[in-house]
Design a protein around this motif. Structure first.
Motif, PDB file in Angstrom:
ATOM      1  N   THR A 330       0.840  -1.202   0.000  1.00  0.00           N
ATOM      2  CA  THR A 330       0.000   0.000   0.000  1.00  0.00           C
ATOM      3  C   THR A 330       0.868   1.243   0.000  1.00  0.00           C
ATOM      4  O   THR A 330       0.355   2.337   0.048  1.00  0.00           O
ATOM      5  CB  THR A 330      -0.866   0.091   1.273  1.00  0.00           C
ATOM      6  N   ALA A 331       2.173   1.028  -0.013  1.00  0.00           N
ATOM      7  CA  ALA A 331       3.063   2.177   0.123  1.00  0.00           C
ATOM      8  C   ALA A 331       3.874   2.356  -1.149  1.00  0.00           C
ATOM      9  O   ALA A 331       4.197   1.397  -1.843  1.00  0.00           O
ATOM     10  CB  ALA A 331       4.001   1.977   1.304  1.00  0.00           C
ATOM     11  N   ALA A 332       4.196   3.604  -1.427  1.00  0.00           N
ATOM     12  CA  ALA A 332       5.051   3.931  -2.561  1.00  0.00           C
ATOM     13  C   ALA A 332       6.037   4.980  -2.076  1.00  0.00           C
ATOM     14  O   ALA A 332       5.919   5.488  -0.958  1.00  0.00           O
ATOM     15  CB  ALA A 332       4.213   4.483  -3.704  1.00  0.00           C
ATOM     16  N   LYS A 333       7.004   5.256  -2.916  1.00  0.00           N
ATOM     17  CA  LYS A 333       7.906   6.347  -2.573  1.00  0.00           C
ATOM     18  C   LYS A 333       8.084   7.283  -3.757  1.00  0.00           C
ATOM     19  O   LYS A 333       8.028   6.859  -4.910  1.00  0.00           O
ATOM     20  CB  LYS A 333       9.270   5.814  -2.141  1.00  0.00           C
ATOM     21  N   VAL A 334       8.265   8.547  -3.420  1.00  0.00           N
ATOM     22  CA  VAL A 334       8.696   9.495  -4.431  1.00  0.00           C
ATOM     23  C   VAL A 334       9.901  10.207  -3.824  1.00  0.00           C
ATOM     24  O   VAL A 334       9.801  10.805  -2.753  1.00  0.00           O
ATOM     25  CB  VAL A 334       7.591  10.507  -4.791  1.00  0.00           C
ATOM     26  N   ASN A 335      11.036  10.057  -4.481  1.00  0.00           N
ATOM     27  CA  ASN A 335      12.271  10.652  -3.970  1.00  0.00           C
ATOM     28  C   ASN A 335      12.678  11.803  -4.878  1.00  0.00           C
ATOM     29  O   ASN A 335      12.650  11.674  -6.096  1.00  0.00           O
ATOM     30  CB  ASN A 335      13.365   9.589  -3.911  1.00  0.00           C
ATOM     31  N   ASP A 457       7.104  -1.563  -8.458  1.00  0.00           N
ATOM     32  CA  ASP A 457       8.570  -1.431  -8.540  1.00  0.00           C
ATOM     33  C   ASP A 457       9.245  -2.123  -7.364  1.00  0.00           C
ATOM     34  O   ASP A 457      10.302  -2.730  -7.513  1.00  0.00           O
ATOM     35  CB  ASP A 457       8.985   0.050  -8.556  1.00  0.00           C
ATOM     36  N   ILE A 458       8.627  -1.980  -6.192  1.00  0.00           N
ATOM     37  CA  ILE A 458       9.206  -2.633  -5.002  1.00  0.00           C
ATOM     38  C   ILE A 458       9.242  -4.138  -5.225  1.00  0.00           C
ATOM     39  O   ILE A 458      10.247  -4.799  -4.978  1.00  0.00           O
ATOM     40  CB  ILE A 458       8.392  -2.281  -3.734  1.00  0.00           C
ATOM     41  N   GLU A 459       8.132  -4.657  -5.739  1.00  0.00           N
ATOM     42  CA  GLU A 459       8.080  -6.097  -5.979  1.00  0.00           C
ATOM     43  C   GLU A 459       9.101  -6.508  -7.034  1.00  0.00           C
ATOM     44  O   GLU A 459       9.860  -7.459  -6.844  1.00  0.00           O
ATOM     45  CB  GLU A 459       6.672  -6.505  -6.427  1.00  0.00           C
ATOM     46  N   GLY A 463      11.782  -7.781  -4.778  1.00  0.00           N
ATOM     47  CA  GLY A 463      11.210  -9.113  -4.664  1.00  0.00           C
ATOM     48  C   GLY A 463      10.256  -9.252  -3.496  1.00  0.00           C
ATOM     49  O   GLY A 463       9.910 -10.367  -3.113  1.00  0.00           O
ATOM     50  N   LEU A 464       9.851  -8.133  -2.892  1.00  0.00           N
ATOM     51  CA  LEU A 464       8.859  -8.218  -1.821  1.00  0.00           C
ATOM     52  C   LEU A 464       7.492  -8.383  -2.478  1.00  0.00           C
ATOM     53  O   LEU A 464       7.039  -7.503  -3.222  1.00  0.00           O
ATOM     54  CB  LEU A 464       8.900  -6.956  -0.954  1.00  0.00           C
ATOM     55  N   THR A 465       6.853  -9.514  -2.211  1.00  0.00           N
ATOM     56  CA  THR A 465       5.592  -9.844  -2.872  1.00  0.00           C
ATOM     57  C   THR A 465       4.574  -8.704  -2.742  1.00  0.00           C
ATOM     58  O   THR A 465       4.349  -8.198  -1.645  1.00  0.00           O
ATOM     59  CB  THR A 465       5.020 -11.150  -2.284  1.00  0.00           C
ATOM     60  N   GLN A 466       4.023  -8.324  -3.850  1.00  0.00           N
ATOM     61  CA  GLN A 466       3.034  -7.248  -3.941  1.00  0.00           C
ATOM     62  C   GLN A 466       3.534  -5.933  -3.343  1.00  0.00           C
ATOM     63  O   GLN A 466       2.755  -5.056  -3.003  1.00  0.00           O
ATOM     64  CB  GLN A 466       1.717  -7.664  -3.265  1.00  0.00           C
ATOM     65  N   GLY A 467       4.842  -5.852  -3.173  1.00  0.00           N
ATOM     66  CA  GLY A 467       5.390  -4.615  -2.627  1.00  0.00           C
ATOM     67  C   GLY A 467       5.099  -4.436  -1.150  1.00  0.00           C
ATOM     68  O   GLY A 467       5.193  -3.323  -0.627  1.00  0.00           O
ATOM     69  N   ASP A 468       4.744  -5.540  -0.461  1.00  0.00           N
ATOM     70  CA  ASP A 468       4.504  -5.440   0.985  1.00  0.00           C
ATOM     71  C   ASP A 468       5.834  -5.173   1.682  1.00  0.00           C
ATOM     72  O   ASP A 468       6.726  -6.023   1.681  1.00  0.00           O
ATOM     73  CB  ASP A 468       3.881  -6.739   1.513  1.00  0.00           C
TER      74      ASP A 468
END
Ligand SMILES: Cc1cc2nc3c(=O)[nH]c(=O)nc-3n(C[C@H](O)[C@H](O)[C@H](O)COP(=O)(O)OP(=O)(O)OC[C@H]3O[C@@H](n4cnc5c(N)ncnc54)[C@H](O)[C@@H]3O)c2cc1C
Lengths: 531, 398
Positions: A330-335, A457-459, A463-468
């Motif tokens: 549920t989280a994203a990042k903008v840097n 992108d995280i996933e 490799g974190l499943t579903q970006g968890d």
């Protein structure tokens, strides 16, 4: 390329837990190899120069949860471990006012009293009780949980010890603990406080990385978890590692190597090789086979059980549990790379408010509304943002006078109702930037570069499943006895010699190292018992 | 109280309103409410410290070297012009009067800093030498610029700094101000000290802080100075030793060898100087009659943690230096010495101490126990002896 073809132990995944695990195993004297898929170690804790001269903490950005024993056990200081304090928390408000807390108790009291005199006093009571709860839970966090399903005398004894520990707690502490473990952040915060801005600030810790709003049951647990960390003995305080969280994982890598572990990057593991229910080694993507009687997966439970091994070799209840385990990106990042410091009009030319977290959540309602959109499969129009400017504290992060700004953003559900993240990436970035522009007028003019990191992108990258971000959501049925699956919460797997040490195991996610350390102690115990 | 030549600037930067007294001067205790901010500026980037309160003497004349050869225990003749030396001076029984840093600005001129007044003492030693001593305490402000980024910051102002070696010094210009810059300090890290005419002090401060803008440079106060010097294992008068001059009993006195500076006398056989205390020092070396040895202690974190958890308290990690005696015991709970400085080092992430132990127990790695107060009771916590300093990055001398 690994130097040899045979090791005592092979750790799959060079995230921080894999590194911690490998370092402990090497310290024990095991010939240890750590294999990392990417060109650099660190997983979700890396620093990258994505724009010339600017060091980005692509994913995780602040430290607190790291179990302090690890710093000592692995002699991290001699390899460059350094935590820089984040003394302030800055919470801007919609009306241009703000809440700025810092290192002085009485000034904080004054500052909060500007908003509510009652809240100002209650905050310290709340934090003290919370610290008592943390102190009570810490021993559980730092030990291997009992196996609920085992009838072994050793496990029964552990259950008895656990019961005794809980029974020995102060009654108010025990009850507060239960409230945290079962309730919502709002339930607890509404009991104590009346001010929106303070509640918004405090409630934010209850939703980080979770598919929860402040009013969702379960956000209390997430809130407590985020206070479980410490910095120089003070619970709930955070810091930057020098050079970002990637600076930290580089230190871990050096420590692991100093104990004799070998680390090989660009070495994706295709599968764990087994024979007669025993792990015998791994096979790399390029077909190379390496032998080891101990194989440790530092990946998340889905990959540990479904990708690295054949699920048909596993008991059905385990397969079902891992299948049902909730991964909720549920989280994203903008840097951002910035040409200068943002300006908050009410703060004038001050910059102390940038020496810590900048929390864009003016009220619990603000977060709850942001969650509403996430709940129904879309990203928030007015997102929650946890921003930091490490370059203010750690000048090596950006050229003089310039800054890097890390923004952790919710809600950005992995599954979008319509469309997909590759399509929405830029629009999402625009929303985040527009939100910042609202609070920091002129923000857009400072932006030299921006890097958007969606759950997809995280996933893909880590490799974190579903970006968890926690490698398995922080829900009560996925913690302690049940992490990652009931009966398999002690780092072992049904395959002899195959272990797990990622954030999907106890105590859980965050840059914490606990899973890596506890798994190593289990492996070492098992080895000693076998001898 | 007196103020230093930097006072206008230090007071403007002091956010806490806290001041300490140092040799009659107001100096900032800590600039920031959270002194760890300035501490980590120093350890991760750079910090500036106003050390102007030190006593400063100019020793000059044809026989200035001869004079100092006779006063200082360390051989000053080895210190060529353009170099500085950390030095000690003793009484005739070999007990330490004081330690300080001496800069040799030319063949016949030296600048000496000390914590206590020494003018009359130095003058009393001149005898027939062609030498004079001048108290220049108020003539100069001294600004220490310390930390890993100090070279980058200073060499932007003074290119000569780039190549200045450890304990070397150079005259230089900062703007219009003529200064002396030495590569010395009290932090155990890469660092410099700038001597500026009192009238130029604020200009120098402004130039240095401007050069440090965007590079993490912050001023640090005396509390952080004390933290840094303990990590660096550097002595502090009235804490780790007392000057022999005002001691009541010999137990309060210490010799350079006892304090860990025996290396100053490695070449005594080839050193023909007659200096104050020489005979006593020779005897101490020959007889092994040192009463104690100053060592470092690494406090065992597990033992420290357990002692707290046993009484239900989270272990405290307080970085405020404890600069009074804490008893040190052996396994049989016999007193074997005491720690004079104790600290939780946020940089080293552990508790450390500077302690005096019986020489027989001072070998590195010896297990000892230190008394700490927890819940108003005394606990013995495990510790191990080690060589000083605790913090010694390669860049300090590189
Ligand atoms: C955007 C974001 C922000 C966060 N912010 C914070 C924060 O500020 N503070 C905090 O404490 N926590 C934060 N977290 C959480 C924390 O970063 C993670 O929980 C933690 O880093 C996970 O560590 P890990 O070692 O368990 O797994 P990972 O970091 O996921 O490591 C797994 C490693 O395995 C490698 N790998 C995968 N497959 C293979 C294969 N087949 N073969 C070999 N290698 C493989 C991956 O490349 C990766 O390096 C954040 C997470 C994210 C995603």
């Amino acid at each position: 390329m690994p130097k040899r073809t045979s090791y005592d132990a092979i750790v799959i995944g060079g995230g921080h837990n894999g590194l911690v695990n490998g370092a402990y195993l090497a310290k024990e004297g095991l010939d240890t190899l750590i294999l990392e898929k990417r060109h650099l170690v660190g997983g979700a804790a890396i620093t990258e120069e994505l724009y010339p001269g600017f060091q980005f903490t692509t994913f995780s950005y602040a430290l607190s949860l790291l179990r302090p024993d690890i710093i000592q056990d692995l002699d991290l200081v001699s390899h460059g471990f350094m935590i820089l304090p984040m003394p302030h928390s800055f919470a801007p408000m919609e009306n241009g006012d703000y809440l700025l807390t810092g290192p002085d108790r009485y000034l904080n009291h004054r500052e909060i009293a500007r908003h509510s005199a009652r809240d100002a006093e209650r905050l310290e009571e709340y934090e003290h009780l919370q610290d008592m709860v943390v102190q009570a839970v810490k021993p559980l966090m730092d030990s291997i949980p009992p196996n609920l399903y085992s009838k072994e005398p050793e496990e029964l004894a552990r259950m008895v010890a656990l019961g005794r520990h809980l029974g020995s707690l102060d009654h108010a502490v025990l009850h507060e603990l239960v409230r945290f473990l079962t309730g919502s952040a709002a339930d607890i915060l509404d009991d104590y406080f009346e001010t929106d801005i303070l509640k918004g600030l405090l409630a934010s810790s209850g939703i980080i990385g979770s598919n929860l709003g402040p009013r969702s049951q379960g956000s209390g647990l997430v809130l407590l978890y985020h206070r479980m960390g410490e910095y120089d003995g003070l619970f709930g305080t955070w810091g930057f590692h020098k050079g970002g969280t990637g600076g930290f994982t580089q230190v871990l890598a050096k420590a692991a190597e100093a104990f004799g572990a070998e680390i090989v990057t660009d070495a994706p593991v295709a599968e764990v090789v087994t024979s007669n229910g025993k792990a015998t080694g791994v096979m790399l993507d390029d077909g190379i086979e390496l032998d080891a009687s101990i194989v440790v997966s530092a990946l998340d439970p889905r990959r540990t059980f479904f990708e690295l091994v054949d699920r048909r070799e596993l008991p059905t209840d385990l397969v079902d549990s891992v299948e049902r385990m909730k991964f909720t990106g549920t989280a994203a990042k903008v840097n951002f790379a910035l040409d200068g410091l943002p300006r908050y009009p009410a703060m004038g030319d001050r910059e102390d408010h940038f020496r810590g977290f900048i929390n864009i959540a003016p009220s619990m309602d603000y977060i709850e509304h942001a969650f509403d959109e996430g709940k129904y499969g879309w990203y928030s129009a007015n997102p929650y943002i946890d921003a930091t400017l490490q370059s203010v504290v750690d000048p090596d992060m950006a050229p003089p006078g310039k800054h890097v700004m890390s923004c952790f953003v919710q809600y950005a559900p992995y599954h979008l109702r319509e469309s997909d993240w590759d399509t929405e990436r830029d629009r999402f970035g625009d929303i985040v930037q527009a939100t910042l522009e609202r609070f920091f007028p002129g923000f857009g003019d400072l932006v030299l570069h921006r890097e958007i990191v969606t759950p997809l992108d995280i996933e893909r990258t880590v490799g974190l499943t579903q970006g968890d971000i926690f490698a398995g959501a922080f829900l009560a049925p996925q913690m302690y006895f049940f992490r990652p699956a009931p009966g398999w919460n002690q780092y072992r797997t049904p395959i002899d010699g195959y272990y797990q040490c990622g954030s999907g195991t106890h105590p859980g996610g965050g840059v914490i190292g606990g899973p890596g350390k506890l798994a190593a102690s289990q492996i070492i115990n098992d080895r000693r018992a076998a001898e | 109280m007196l103020t230093t030549p930097f006072h206008e600037r230090t007071s403007a930067a002091n956010e806490t309103g806290l001041w300490s007294h140092w040799a009659g001067h107001l100096v900032v205790t800590k600039y920031q409410i959270n002194e760890k901010v300035e501490y980590f500026a120093l350890r991760n980037a750079a910090g500036v410290l106003d050390t102007s309160a030190l006593f400063k003497y100019r020793i000059y004349g044809r026989d200035a070297e001869r004079l100092l050869s006779g006063v200082l225990a360390r051989d000053i003749r080895k210190c060529r012009p353009g170099k500085a030396q950390y030095t000690m001076w003793c009484d005739d029984r070999g007990f330490l009067i004081e330690d300080g840093v001496v800069l040799r600005t030319s063949s016949d001129e030296f600048l000496l800093t000390s914590a206590e007044p020494n003018l009359a003492y130095l003058e009393s030693m001149i005898g027939g030498d062609q030498a004079a001593v001048e108290d220049i305490t108020d003539h100069y402000g001294i600004l220490a610029v310390q930390g890993p980024a100090s070279r980058t910051i200073l060499s932007a102002l003074v290119p000569e700094v780039e190549d200045l070696s450890f304990f070397a010094l150079t005259p230089a210009k900062i703007g219009d101000a003529s200064v002396i810059i030495s590569r010395t300090g009290y932090t155990g890290d890469l660092g410099y000290e700038i001597w500026a005419d009192a009238a130029d002090a604020t200009d120098v401060w402004d130039a240095v802080t401007a050069a440090g803008t965007g590079r993490g440079l912050l001023p640090y106060g005396s509390q952080v100075m004390h933290m840094a010097r303990i990590e660096a294992g550097l002595l502090l008068i009235d804490v780790d030793y007392q000057t022999s001059r005002f001691a009541w009993i010999d137990e309060q006195r210490a010799t350079p060898i006892e304090l860990g500076y025996g290396w100053m006398f490695k070449r005594l056989d080839r050193d023909d100087r007659a200096f104050v205390g020489r005979g006593a020092i020779e005897r101490e070396l020959a007889d092994g009659s040192s009463r104690f040895r100053l060592v470092g202690l690494d406090i065992d974190w597990r033992s420290y943690q357990r002692a707290h958890l046993d009484v239900g308290l989270p272990p405290t990690k307080d970085h405020v230096p404890v600069e009074w005696a804490m008893m040190v015991y052996d396994d049989a709970k016999r007193v074997i010495g005491h720690a004079s400085s104790f600290l939780y080092s946020p940089l080293l992430q552990r508790h450390i101490a500077i302690a005096r132990l019986s020489p027989s127990l001072a070998a590195p790695g010896t297990r000892v126990r230190i008394e700490v107060t927890i819940n108003n009771l005394n606990y013995l916590v495990d510790a191990a002896t080690r060589r000083l300093p605790f913090f010694n990055p390669a860049r300090k001398t590189a």
